[in-house]
Design an enzyme around this catalytic site. Structure first.
Site, PDB file in Angstrom:
ATOM      1  N   HIS A 138      -2.208   0.480   6.826  1.00 39.98           N
ATOM      2  CA  HIS A 138      -2.601   0.934   5.535  1.00 39.98           C
ATOM      3  C   HIS A 138      -2.091   2.172   5.231  1.00 39.98           C
ATOM      4  O   HIS A 138      -2.360   3.068   5.827  1.00 39.98           O
ATOM      5  CB  HIS A 138      -4.467   0.766   4.827  1.00 39.98           C
TER       6      HIS A 138
ATOM      7  N   ASP B 101      -7.814   5.151  -3.046  1.00 38.48           N
ATOM      8  CA  ASP B 101      -7.423   4.196  -2.375  1.00 38.48           C
ATOM      9  C   ASP B 101      -6.462   2.904  -3.859  1.00 38.48           C
ATOM     10  O   ASP B 101      -6.877   2.245  -4.244  1.00 38.48           O
ATOM     11  CB  ASP B 101      -7.719   3.039  -1.867  1.00 38.48           C
TER      12      ASP B 101
ATOM     13  N   CYS C  54       0.730  -0.662   0.053  1.00 40.68           N
ATOM     14  CA  CYS C  54      -0.381  -0.038   0.022  1.00 40.68           C
ATOM     15  C   CYS C  54       0.980   1.433  -0.190  1.00 40.68           C
ATOM     16  O   CYS C  54       0.333   2.311  -0.390  1.00 40.68           O
ATOM     17  CB  CYS C  54      -0.843   0.060   1.375  1.00 40.68           C
TER      18      CYS C  54
END
Lengths: 341, 701
Positions: B475, B490, B432
């Site tokens: 994250h 995202d 991420c």
């Protein structure tokens, strides 16, 4: 056994006020059962440290915002609280009694026999732990394990002077179960100790005063007189008569104890006395020595010294009387002048 | 009075057969304590403690002598030097704990008198306290309570030599059992004070998140399954795709590392000082009716981050005192989270993150080092030519990720130089942080203010309404400032959509990776293991909620429920009633109940039997002795009655002429025998009366 000495400094510290307060609170008795009035309890140094530790854990828990540390500190505080009651309850189970003190000589070690009477109960409700015993005015004491040792304590007495002493209070202390609290009491067993003078060798005048006949008139005299001369008759054995007079053959035959009595042709009654010039205490010691000697020989004796006048006799009771008289002798009649001697 | 005892010389402790047992127990408990603290202790301190325990155990086994004073002194000096040397690197808290452990070990090697033993006990207590700094679970509590009980047993054994071990342990067990209710009562009632002063913190804490992210940092977190926080919702948990927990915004980029901008910090402080209202109230879409209340229980992080669900705000007035919303919509606690702490928040699902300081934020988030990652910059230029709006730029970047065969992995290759170029054009594999970093940078180059947001995503459902978020859920994602609002993008969703919808484990499974490569992984996938694990997690959660999360608010709520409004008079009532309850408990514990002793039971049985005999024979006993009486009436009795009566009398006489110190067992046996005999007697009497009745009947046909 530890030797217990009276520490004059400590004695001074014991103010009379404290003693009178104690007398009111815990009166003298031969047997004591401990209760709220007679038990004192305070945390020991370790107990204070424990409290400090719980407090610091509380602070730690508050500062770290950690709830289980707080919980642990509360647990420790509760343990401390409960230990108070456990210790008190343990002490309250004790029943203490003291037997009358048998007289002893000044140079001997006398003992007080204290009985801890909780051992009769079943084990679950018996008092446990280590009981520390000492006289109230001394520092050194004696430890007694309530679980393993016999229920009888012997507490030694040492005194510096002859005479009749009122024994001071006995302090009992116990820290069971966790050593967090010390629980103590000062008990007065209403004991008096009679201390005879120490026996010392020396010259004493044994004045024999002859008695003309007429012994027959004095029946009591006859019974107690046992000289060394001719064998006169058999008489029933009485307690205290020397065993070398017992006719053992008769004992074996009939089971009855009899003694030989001898006729004393010349009844010489011995009086023990010492010149007044000798120091009183020394004189008393010498007289004690001679009393013991005469008694061991079985000869009748009396004492004639200053204000002590004891008629000649024999036996255990007579010995006790003589020794008591010697022990209790006080010089008050004499005018205190060095020059008179 | 105390002066009398200060000089009281206690005779040497009476040495009996098991006099060494307390020392052995205390050393064992010390050993276990040290083991529980091993993460805080230096290795040589552990060795020293191990030696101390070994010496003590050897002394117990062989009744040997202890170490000499000189050795101890030498060791002490050496240890102090060594600790001073290492102390600086491990931090104040850890060095203090090490010092305590060293002192304890040295004392353990040489115990000479009562004072030493008591000192050892006190330091062990303090070590237990320190243990709680590191371990907070219910198992830790249970374990440390066991250690405390062993310590108390050793203390009790020390003070009552000669008593049986079982008796002493029974005593300590009952003492602790009785102490627990009082402790719990105190815990519920005693006011929870705020921290009085700042405590030293442990240096090596796994915080999980950091205020600067260099892609490559967060891969190490995914391995850790330690709990980060727990969220409890009233009824339904929001969908997985909405579970973004905001920790902080990273707005400063230097080509490799994203970090919290200093300018942001300054601005936040200034704005706080100016008492400007929270950004949520200013937001246009702030809608009260959709708000969902929830509770967070955060594990200690030593930081002030509060992981609010986007977008959240404190629930009520008391919460507002503890937690505030920053101007970047992240939540901060008023004090660092030193212990497990609960926060009460409300979640606004439809709220928009309107930029409260648009000019400032634009400027802050358009900065990028123009000399880094040139290839990316060129590529972005081509993108902007085609796109006609910021959203279009963002979408094309996302499409790039989707179409160019990017993969999600926890173990990417290192990208030391021009990391974004390497990631976008060479490696095309990362996790991420890589994706977020690349996208945010690209957006900035394109002229769209963008920043990286780090926090947590998703979570595991523990039970109805309860989510548990662990460190591997950490994250990072991107926010872009479009039309005055911060919009979330995202990029990971393009590559590993399952990571967001189902969780990290499944996402990795798709790519053939495992989060935790260990021997036991096959074991841990078994269904029964998961059930057991879930049960333990429930227990731990309840523990956290009710014990550790029990803070001032909970306490106030509890009291509120019990008593209504809290006024000072009511507080004094509570205090007095607590004292009364404790006193009642003490009475219950210590005032003995008058249980009928065995002796009275015995006598009662026997007298009862005699009475039934009297009734049967119609012959009063009066003051006659039992044996005499039965002999008198024996003619009127049947053989069985006579037999059992005499047997009972024999037992009675035997019991009462037994020595007073007789065995409890004998007395119990006698009681049992008497019971049987009385029963026998009664049946015999009943039979005899029936027979006479029948006989009477038969005579009169």
């Amino acid at each position: 056994m530890n030797v217990v000495r009276m520490n004059t400094a400590i004695k001074k510290k014991l103010s009379t006020r404290f003693l009178t307060w104690l007398d009111k609170r815990i009166p003298a008795k031969q047997q004591h059962t401990l209760d709220l009035n007679s038990i004192f309890i305070l945390p020991t140094t370790f107990g204070w440290a424990f409290i400090a530790m719980s407090l610091s854990l509380f602070l730690l828990g508050t500062n770290y915002q950690n709830n289980i540390m707080l919980l642990m500190s509360y647990l420790l505080v509760s343990v401390m609280l409960l230990a108070l009651f456990y210790t008190h309850r343990n002490m309250a189970k004790l029943k203490l009694s003291a037997a009358p003190v048998s007289p002893f000589h000044l140079n001997e070690a006398g003992v007080t026999v204290i009985k801890v009477d909780s051992n009769q109960q079943p084990e679950s409700i018996r008092a446990s732990g280590i009981l520390h015993v000492k006289w109230i005015d001394t520092t050194e004491g004696h430890s007694h394990n309530l679980t393993t040792e016999s229920p009888t304590l012997l507490l030694p007495i040492t005194v510096k002077k002859r005479g009749l002493h009122r024994l001071s209070r006995v302090t009992f202390m116990c820290e069971y179960p966790l050593g967090l609290y010390k629980c103590w009491t000062h008990l007065d067993f209403d004991l008096t100790a009679l201390v005879y003078p120490a026996a010392a060798r020396g010259m004493a005048n044994i004045v024999a005063i002859a008695h003309d006949d007429d012994i027959n008139n004095d029946a009591s005299v006859r019974n107690t007189v046992q000289g060394n001369s001719d064998f006169h008759a058999l008489a029933d054995y009485e307690q205290g008569q020397p065993l070398n007079r017992v006719v053992w053959k008769q004992v074996a035959k009939s089971g009855k104890w009899v003694t030989k009595t001898f006729d004393e042709h010349k009844h010489s009654q011995h009086y023990l006395s010492i010149a007044n010039t000798i120091d009183t205490e020394k004189a008393l010691s010498i007289l004690t020595f001679h009393v013991l000697e005469m008694d061991s020989k079985g000869l009748p004796y009396g004492i004639n010294y200053k204000s002590i006048h004891v008629a000649p006799s024999c036996g255990l009771q007579h010995k006790a009387d003589c020794l008591t008289a010697l022990a209790m002798f006080s010089d008050t009649n004499q005018t205190a002048t060095g020059a008179s001697t | 009075m105390n002066t009398l005892f200060s000089g009281f010389k206690r005779s040497r402790s009476l040495q009996t057969a098991n006099s060494d047992l307390p020392y052995l127990l205390i050393s064992l408990s010390f050993g276990v304590l040290i083991l529980s603290l091993f993460e805080a202790l230096l290795s040589w301190v552990l060795v020293l403690s191990g030696c101390a325990v070994f010496i003590r155990v050897a002394a117990f086994a062989k009744h040997g002598s202890q170490a000499s004073m000189r050795t101890i002194n030498l060791l002490a000096v050496l240890s102090l030097f060594a600790l001073a040397w290492f102390g600086l690197s491990i931090g104040l808290l850890n060095s203090m704990i090490n010092l305590l452990a060293i002192a304890c070990s040295l004392k353990l090697m040489l115990i000479q008198n009562r004072r030493d033993f008591h000192l050892l006990f006190c330091t062990s207590l303090f070590l237990i306290g320190c243990g709680f700094i590191f371990a907070l679970s219910i198992y830790a509590w249970v374990g440390y309570t066991c250690i405390l009980s062993i310590l108390l047993v050793s203390l009790a054994l020390y003070h009552s030599p000669g008593k049986r071990f079982l008796d002493t342990s029974a005593l300590v067990a009952t003492l602790l059992a009785k102490a627990f209710p009082i402790a719990i009562l105190l815990f519920l009632v005693m006011p929870q004070l705020p921290p009085l002063w700042q405590m030293p913190t442990a240096k090596s804490q796994q915080t999980g998140l950091a205020e600067s992210v260099t892609p490559g940092d967060i891969a190490s977190l995914a391995q850790s399954s330690s709990l980060a926080f727990t969220a409890t919702f009233d009824n339904t948990i929001p969908p997985m795709s909405a579970l973004y927990w905001r920790a902080m915004t990273l707005e400063s980029f230097d080509g490799k590392t994203w970090a919290v901008s200093d300018k942001r910090r300054q601005a936040e402080q200034q704005l706080k000082g100016m008492n400007r209202p929270s950004p949520l109230s200013a937001s246009s879409s702030y809608n009260d009716t959709n708000a969902k209340a929830y509770q967070l229980i955060i594990e200690p992080t030593q930081q002030r981050w509060v992981f609010g669900l986007e977008v959240s705000a404190p629930n009520n007035a008391t919460s507002s005192a503890n937690v505030s919303v920053q101007f970047d919509y992240a939540l901060r606690a008023r004090r660092p989270v030193m212990g497990k702490k609960a926060f009460y928040l409300s979640y606004y699902p439809n709220a928009l993150l309107t930029s409260p300081l648009e000019g400032f934020e634009r400027q802050l988030n358009l900065n990028y080092p123009t000399d880094s990652n040139l290839k990316t910059q060129a590529w972005v230029d081509t993108l902007t030519q085609e796109a006609n709006s910021p959203q279009a730029v963002a979408h094309s970047i996302m499409r790039y990720f989707q179409e160019q065969g990017f993969t999600y992995t926890l173990e990417p290759n290192a990208m030391p130089s021009s990391p974004i170029d390497t990631f976008l054009f060479t490696e095309r594999a990362g996790f991420c942080a890589h994706y977020a970093s690349a996208m945010a940078f690209a957006l900035r180059v394109a002229g769209v203010p963008a920043r990286m947001v780090s926090g947590y995503q998703g979570g595991e459902t523990l039970s109805q309404g309860v989510l548990q978020i662990r460190q591997y859920n950490a994250h990072a994602w991107v926010e872009a400032l479009i039309d005055g609002d911060w919009v979330r993008y995202d990029p990971t969703s393009m590559v590993a959509p399952s990571r967001l919808s189902i969780g990290l484990e499944h996402a990795l499974a798709e790519f053939g990776e495992q989060r935790n490569k260990s021997v036991f992984s096959s074991l841990t996938r078994g269904q029964w293991f998961l059930n057991v694990q879930s049960w333990f997690r429930q227990l731990d959660y309840s523990w956290s909620k009710w014990v550790l999360g029990f803070d001032k608010k909970n306490q106030n709520d509890l009291l509120h429920k019990l008593l209504g409004e809290i006024t000072s008079t009511r507080l004094t009532i509570i205090l007095l009633s607590t004292i009364a309850i404790i006193a009642l408990l003490l009475v219950l514990y210590f005032v003995p109940l008058r249980a009928p002793s065995n002796e009275t039971k015995f006598n009662r049985l026997f007298l009862h039997a005699l009475k039934s005999l009297e009734r049967y024979t119609q012959h009063p006993r009066g003051t006659t002795a039992a044996r005499h009486y039965v002999t008198e009436i024996s003619n009127t009795l049947t053989k069985e009655i006579r037999h059992s009566a005499f047997a009972a009398i024999t037992v009675y006489e035997g019991y009462h002429y037994m020595s007073p110190c007789a065995d409890e067992k004998k007395k119990a046996l006698a009681l049992k025998e008497m019971k049987n005999l009385v029963k026998q007697l009664n049946t015999a009497i009943v039979k005899a009366s029936k027979d006479t009745k029948n006989g009477a009947h038969h005579r009169h046909p």
